[in-house]
Write an enzyme that holds these catalytic residues in place. Sequence first.
Site, PDB file in Angstrom:
ATOM      1  N   SER A  40      -7.895   1.878 -25.994  1.00 34.30           N
ATOM      2  CA  SER A  40      -8.720   2.675 -25.087  1.00 34.30           C
ATOM      3  C   SER A  40     -10.102   2.929 -25.679  1.00 34.30           C
ATOM      4  O   SER A  40     -10.312   3.881 -26.432  1.00 34.30           O
ATOM      5  CB  SER A  40      -8.038   3.992 -24.732  1.00 34.30           C
ATOM      6  OG  SER A  40      -8.845   4.666 -23.786  1.00 34.30           O
ATOM      7  N   ASN A  41     -11.023   2.069 -25.298  1.00 36.66           N
ATOM      8  CA  ASN A  41     -12.422   2.298 -25.673  1.00 36.66           C
ATOM      9  C   ASN A  41     -12.934   3.558 -24.989  1.00 36.66           C
ATOM     10  O   ASN A  41     -13.800   4.258 -25.504  1.00 36.66           O
ATOM     11  CB  ASN A  41     -13.266   1.099 -25.247  1.00 36.66           C
ATOM     12  CG  ASN A  41     -12.807  -0.184 -25.918  1.00 36.66           C
ATOM     13  OD1 ASN A  41     -12.608  -0.216 -27.119  1.00 36.66           O
ATOM     14  ND2 ASN A  41     -12.603  -1.227 -25.137  1.00 36.66           N
TER      15      ASN A  41
END
Length: 344
Positions: A85-86
């Site tokens: 999850s950027n």
Amino acid sequence: MNPTQDLKQKLQKVPRIKLARLPTPLEEMPHLTQHLKGPRIWIKRDDLTGIAFGGNKERKTEYVMADALSKNADVVITTGSVQFSNHARTTAAAARKLGLNVVLVLHGEEPENYDGNLLLDYLYGADIRFIDERKQEISDKDPMEQIAEELTSKGHVPYIIPMGASYTIGAVAYANAMLELNTQAQEHKLKIDHIIHAAGSGGTQAGFILANKVLETGTTIHGISAEPDCQWLKTKTIQIANDTAKYLNIKTTITPTDVTLNEKYSGKEYAELTPEATEAIKLVARTEGILLDPVYTGKAMAGLIDMTRHGQFNKDQNVVFIHTGGTLAVFQYGQQLTKTKKYS
Ligand SMILES: *Cc1c(COP(=O)(O)O)cnc(C)c1O
């Protein structure tokens, strides 16, 4: 008023906090262009937005955080996958910069060693809650809602950011990015025929498509899905685009024919490194010195390469690749990237 001015005015009314370094550069990729012998290829460096390794989520954060602060939030809650999850990582950094607390609801098992995005989430001091679906009893309630209730009862003001910040406020950022790109194209006297970008939760494409239609550029926007079976994503993208139109008071309707979403390059599942993405990552690193990532941009570039090889673009056309970031994931794929021999 011309469409550009009109859109600009509408976007300027949306509250925003300056966090990203904008405009991001628009550059040519001369060696890749030469190698592929197809259209002229350009790259928009949204991986260089600045905070916490950059990426497309940072643009969204400018509007998301402004909305959270306007509602007096002292803590933001968001969600994503444990490793990739950027969005979670960028949100954590932005929240800290603005003096807010942050809770991350991460789907997956807690790994023994923290690495990549998760390591940064930890360093930013996020309150990380791991949700392991296999161990969880099925509950109707969204875990983010539950946490929000828990925090409210303790006197906090929580603000929930949907996955990937893919909702109206987040999509506004990419409507604005389209305007930014359009201005740069005019400076370069460039007609953009195609835009190619990685798609995950829909906000980026929704913003692009909406602004693109309003500006009547004639550009085709190709979202390359990071996972297979993306009919739900197409539906969601249309929904976000139309919600955003309403929110901005734009009288344009987005229909299924406006959305080009390609799931051919995702591999069998999200975050699976495909041989084509491996080839794309190596090719772009070796021709242009630019790093892509295995989960999103590598797959999108694999799409660009494949479509070029299949003659989908003319030689006199301009194709802009949007580099949406995510590059620190390469370190988690070291073994696979060095072992796949397709382009060694
Ligand atoms: C989240 C993400 C995307 C997809 O953007 P959406 O707005 O969720 O569709 C693409 N590339 C990278 C690197 C991302 O982190």
